[in-house]
Design an enzyme around this catalytic site. Structure first.
Site, mmCIF file in Angstrom:
data_model
loop_
_atom_site.group_PDB
_atom_site.id
_atom_site.type_symbol
_atom_site.label_atom_id
_atom_site.label_comp_id
_atom_site.label_asym_id
_atom_site.label_seq_id
_atom_site.Cartn_x
_atom_site.Cartn_y
_atom_site.Cartn_z
ATOM 1 N N GLU A 1 5.827 -0.541 7.349
ATOM 2 C CA GLU A 1 5.234 -1.230 5.925
ATOM 3 C C GLU A 1 6.208 -1.310 4.819
ATOM 4 O O GLU A 1 6.049 -2.463 4.553
ATOM 5 C CB GLU A 1 4.542 -0.091 4.873
ATOM 6 C CG GLU A 1 4.339 -0.647 3.895
ATOM 7 C CD GLU A 1 2.263 -0.442 3.362
ATOM 8 O OE1 GLU A 1 1.936 0.988 4.138
ATOM 9 O OE2 GLU A 1 2.956 -0.389 2.200
ATOM 10 N N ARG B 1 -2.810 -4.629 3.435
ATOM 11 C CA ARG B 1 -1.623 -4.946 4.034
ATOM 12 C C ARG B 1 -0.735 -5.774 4.479
ATOM 13 O O ARG B 1 0.427 -6.127 4.938
ATOM 14 C CB ARG B 1 -0.594 -3.507 3.869
ATOM 15 C CG ARG B 1 -0.622 -2.349 3.572
ATOM 16 C CD ARG B 1 -0.511 -2.608 2.337
ATOM 17 N NE ARG B 1 -1.410 -1.390 1.562
ATOM 18 C CZ ARG B 1 -2.533 -1.057 1.074
ATOM 19 N NH1 ARG B 1 -3.178 -2.381 0.953
ATOM 20 N NH2 ARG B 1 -2.822 -0.217 0.548
ATOM 21 N N CYS C 1 4.998 4.051 0.466
ATOM 22 C CA CYS C 1 4.511 4.899 2.339
ATOM 23 C C CYS C 1 5.388 3.865 3.485
ATOM 24 O O CYS C 1 5.117 2.337 2.865
ATOM 25 C CB CYS C 1 3.284 4.412 2.736
ATOM 26 S SG CYS C 1 1.728 5.475 1.719
HETATM 27 C C1 LIG Z 1 5.894 5.324 -5.550
HETATM 28 C C2 LIG Z 1 5.286 4.344 -4.865
HETATM 29 C C3 LIG Z 1 4.347 4.217 -4.881
HETATM 30 C C4 LIG Z 1 4.053 3.197 -4.253
HETATM 31 N N1 LIG Z 1 2.027 2.971 -3.724
HETATM 32 C C5 LIG Z 1 1.627 1.634 -2.937
HETATM 33 C C6 LIG Z 1 0.385 1.712 -2.858
HETATM 34 O O1 LIG Z 1 -0.575 2.967 -3.365
HETATM 35 N N2 LIG Z 1 0.211 1.097 -2.060
HETATM 36 C C7 LIG Z 1 0.661 -0.241 -2.351
HETATM 37 O O2 LIG Z 1 -0.066 -1.363 -1.675
HETATM 38 N N3 LIG Z 1 2.217 -0.341 -2.273
HETATM 39 C C8 LIG Z 1 2.334 1.191 -2.606
HETATM 40 N N4 LIG Z 1 4.091 1.082 -3.350
HETATM 41 C C9 LIG Z 1 4.813 -0.056 -2.224
HETATM 42 C C10 LIG Z 1 5.122 -1.289 -3.559
HETATM 43 O O3 LIG Z 1 4.418 -0.554 -4.967
HETATM 44 C C11 LIG Z 1 4.126 -2.485 -3.093
HETATM 45 O O4 LIG Z 1 4.680 -3.120 -1.758
HETATM 46 C C12 LIG Z 1 4.944 -3.239 -3.760
HETATM 47 O O5 LIG Z 1 3.180 -4.521 -3.815
HETATM 48 C C13 LIG Z 1 5.830 -4.212 -3.808
HETATM 49 O O6 LIG Z 1 6.038 -5.005 -4.943
HETATM 50 P P1 LIG Z 1 7.709 -5.931 -5.022
HETATM 51 O O7 LIG Z 1 7.220 -6.639 -6.208
HETATM 52 O O8 LIG Z 1 8.147 -4.585 -5.791
HETATM 53 O O9 LIG Z 1 8.466 -6.041 -4.072
HETATM 54 P P2 LIG Z 1 9.367 -5.773 -3.042
HETATM 55 O O10 LIG Z 1 9.570 -4.114 -2.858
HETATM 56 O O11 LIG Z 1 10.600 -6.842 -4.560
HETATM 57 O O12 LIG Z 1 9.510 -7.154 -1.890
HETATM 58 C C14 LIG Z 1 8.583 -6.292 -0.817
HETATM 59 C C15 LIG Z 1 8.382 -8.075 0.015
HETATM 60 O O13 LIG Z 1 7.220 -9.065 -0.816
HETATM 61 C C16 LIG Z 1 8.630 -9.970 -0.758
HETATM 62 N N5 LIG Z 1 7.945 -10.868 -2.256
HETATM 63 C C17 LIG Z 1 8.594 -10.014 -3.525
HETATM 64 N N6 LIG Z 1 7.963 -10.700 -4.726
HETATM 65 C C18 LIG Z 1 7.580 -11.733 -4.068
HETATM 66 C C19 LIG Z 1 6.907 -13.101 -4.318
HETATM 67 N N7 LIG Z 1 7.221 -13.436 -6.078
HETATM 68 N N8 LIG Z 1 6.441 -14.364 -3.990
HETATM 69 C C20 LIG Z 1 6.684 -14.138 -2.320
HETATM 70 N N9 LIG Z 1 7.036 -12.733 -2.344
HETATM 71 C C21 LIG Z 1 7.022 -11.983 -2.255
HETATM 72 C C22 LIG Z 1 9.845 -9.588 -0.777
HETATM 73 O O14 LIG Z 1 10.154 -10.463 -0.481
HETATM 74 C C23 LIG Z 1 8.792 -8.785 0.095
HETATM 75 O O15 LIG Z 1 9.216 -9.633 2.026
HETATM 76 C C24 LIG Z 1 4.642 2.068 -3.498
HETATM 77 C C25 LIG Z 1 6.099 2.010 -3.879
HETATM 78 C C26 LIG Z 1 6.059 3.205 -4.660
HETATM 79 C C27 LIG Z 1 8.299 2.710 -4.642
#
Ligand SMILES: Cc1cc2nc3c(=O)[nH]c(=O)nc-3n(C[C@H](O)[C@H](O)[C@H](O)COP(=O)(O)OP(=O)(O)OC[C@H]3O[C@@H](n4cnc5c(N)ncnc54)[C@H](O)[C@@H]3O)c2cc1C
Length: 313
Positions: free
Chosen positions: A303, A179, A227
């Site tokens: 996280e 992560r 998580c």
């Molecule tokens: C139901 C569910 C299940 C999940 N299962 C998992 C899993 O199995 N494994 C796992 O690792 N995670 C899991 N997650 C968490 C999530 O899916 C991941 O962390 C995912 O990578 C977040 O991506 P996002 O685009 O939604 O980022 P966001 O939630 O929008 O942002 C998260 C962080 O990333 C930064 N960010 C976003 N886009 C960019 C970009 N283009 N450049 C730089 N920084 C950026 C944001 O500023 C913030 O700091 C889960 C979430 C949910 C809701």
């Protein structure tokens, strides 16, 4: 002080929504507004927004799919950037023998990417099945699961750094770990994935297997941000301990504050009911951390990323 739009974005090819309700754009669906939500239409505009924000000392945050994000009830100041325009959602494929280099925009949705790659018979990304969010967010978080993480599929990452400069980092230029990555702070605008040609049906079957395992273990249909806490490192064995197991052993499954509760299916998921506030989730996270620390002496680290007017990004 509310950010002023007039000079900051003048002459730039961007869409801007002032006082934008960003909380409802997250998977939690709760939390407040951003002073400005800005969607650049070109790479140059994205870089210039970041550069001007730095110059004006205005906070700039990046919203991906909002799948790992909790927005404070009071919202956030400054600019929130979103890569939802066409130029950040492109996919291009370059085949050389059995290997394909796929250039994928930072704003591309992970669910649809996993499906598109399976349909093309490209292997090496199946382990990301069922993880919500965007490509840029997955790089930033080094998202992953039992089958592997985002880092292992990357060949290179294109970024806009906080001074507005653009850089490409090859896979040997940075480290990635559970992560986290050693990439500098900034905007991930696109990546190149290294993928192997394979039988589309076999790729699709592996995607289905990863997805089914995730669905069986996690409350995917509830409102959450995945998580809540990172799995802590066991200093004795140097392996990760399940944060969910520690929360469960502390007897916290089902514990609730207002409309937020610890999932009875997976103790590391904090899920919300309609009417829940961001404050409910933050209080519950605080209680869970304290009670796990009291129970077994382990300090859980969040996280989920929490945005508030109090922090200085
Ligand atoms: C139901 C569910 C299940 C999940 N299962 C998992 C899993 O199995 N494994 C796992 O690792 N995670 C899991 N997650 C968490 C999530 O899916 C991941 O962390 C995912 O990578 C977040 O991506 P996002 O685009 O939604 O980022 P966001 O939630 O929008 O942002 C998260 C962080 O990333 C930064 N960010 C976003 N886009 C960019 C970009 N283009 N450049 C730089 N920084 C950026 C944001 O500023 C913030 O700091 C889960 C979430 C949910 C809701």
């Amino acid at each position: 002080m509310k950010a002023s739009r007039s000079n900051l974005l003048s002459g730039l090819d961007v869409e801007c929504i002032p006082d934008a309700p960003i909380g409802p754009m997250t998977w939690y669906g709760i939390g407040g507004r951003a002073d400005m939500l800005v969607s650049p239409r070109t790479m140059e505009a994205a870089a210039e927004v970041v550069r001007r924000c730095r110059q004006e000392r205005m906070p700039v945050r990046i919203l991906g799919g909002g799948a790992n994000l909790l927005v404070d009830d009071e919202g956030v100041d400054g600019v929130v950037l979103r890569l939802d325009q066409a130029c950040f959602r492109q996919e291009a494929f370059n085949r050389s023998g059995s290997v394909t280099a796929a250039r994928i925009g930072g704003g591309v949705d992970l669910f649809s990417l996993v499906t598109a790659l399976a349909r093309r018979g490209l292997s090496g990304f199946e382990h990301m099945a069922g993880i919500p969010g965007t490509v840029g967010g997955a790089v930033n978080m080094n998202a992953g699961g039992t089958g592997g993480d985002m880092g292992q599929a990357l060949e290179s990452v294109d970024m806009v750094l906080l001074d507005g400069s653009t850089r490409t980092f090859g896979v040997d230029d940075f480290d990635y770990d559970y992560r986290s990555t050693s990439l500098p702070r900034g905007l991930v605008t696109s990546v190149v994935l290294s993928l192997e040609e394979d039988d589309p049906i076999e790729v699709r079957d592996r995607v289905k297997t990863f997805f089914a395992a995730k669905k069986a273990a996690q409350p995917m249909a509830d409102h959450s941000a995945g998580c809540a806490f990172k799995n802590p490192l066991d200093p004795q064995t140097a392996s990760r301990i399940s944060a969910g197991k520690l929360i469960d052993e502390a007897g916290l499954k089902g514990l609730s504050v207002g409309g937020a509760s610890i999932s009875t299916r997976h103790a590391n998921f904090i899920v919300v009911q309609p009417g829940a506030s961001s404050r409910d989730v933050q209080s519950l996270m605080h209680s869970a951390r304290e009670r796990v620390a009291d129970h077994c002496g382990v300090e859980l680290q969040r996280e989920v990323v929490v945005w508030s007017r109090r922090d200085k990004p």
